[in-house]
Design an enzyme around this catalytic site. Sequence first.
Site: not given
Length: 400
Positions: A251, A253, A255
């Site tokens: 994704n 970001c 994470e």
Amino acid sequence: MLPASIAIDEMKYRQPGESFEEKCSRIADALKDDEDHFRRFYNILLEQKFLPAGRIQSTMGAARKSTPYNCFVSDTIPDSMEGIMDTAKNAATTMRLGGGIGYDFSTLRSRGDFIRSTGSTSSGPVSFMRIFDAVCSTVAAAGHRRGAQMGVLRVDHPDIEEFIRAKHNTTNLTNFNVSVGVTNKFMEAVEKDEPFDLIFDNRVYNTVSAKNLWNEIMRSTWDWAEPGVLFLDTINRENNLKYVETIAATNPCAEQPLPPNGACLLGSFNLVKYLVPVGDNKYGFNHAAFSSDIACVVRAMDNVVDRAIYPLASQREEALSKRRMGLGVTGAANALEAMGCLYGDDDFLSGLDAILRTLAVESYRASIQLAEEKGAFPLFDYNKWGASHIVSSVVEEHPP
């Protein structure tokens, strides 16, 4: 709550005129199994012991028609103009409903490669990223939140050096985070200071110094804060679902690594809320309360899968077939320092390990209990699922 926190919560996560308590009630009601589950989950939300991701807070039980999933990973991008533009169209649909997207651009042929069907040459994956960047800018301008994207290129792609330098400015690909997909083969070549082949479609385009390429990535990260690095072989080796999927992107970001059409169903436990006094200005961690709340939260988050709006049918199919969720923690440093640990010391790390082990074990245990009650996810295979010893130890307690 601090005034700034209240203002942000009102602006981003509540309905017009909705109080914090009413927001918690709305979410709990939308995700409940029964009234007892509603009361338990409502109190967890009210006490801020667990924070669902922002999209869950703003959409579940609300009139607004958008997805509760913060982010997705795109389907595999076909190496054709039609396939690229179809992917861009699907990206626009996804972002219009509030989802960020990650892409693996490694499937696109390199700059200058001959295209037999048109007698022309390819402009390469970095140039096509600009299409997605423009789509993100346009859709974000029409919505209520800024779009977010992650672009990934494998370290062995012929255009990797152009990709590394693509954001060495303040104007290009501004709607993208970028990461290099690193392989074990590459890291071994770096360690041994060996040459490394850049390949597309089983054809070697160039051979470079692995160590020099690694140093270029590191210099770029130091100077420009990008690209990030994804250790693809490690990600796939540790994935419980490696028998039915290959992960090539994350994704925006980073994470949560996800397969094509995968989505982030995220939330974090606020560890500070589980501190209990054990003496003058001393605190301990209430593992029993933490364990009890995990089961309630897993049940609620699992219900998001069935009750969500999905931008694309392929995303819904992916979510229903695997029912994945990503649970994390927030306030870890605050909690452990209140317990007397210095940040990063041995006591801090062992304390954090114990908390995260509890989260992992109790999440798997709650998932197994749900499977016994509601049925396992459709692609579950008892003989193949479970990559870690933590998973194995919990599964052994619940044989099929």
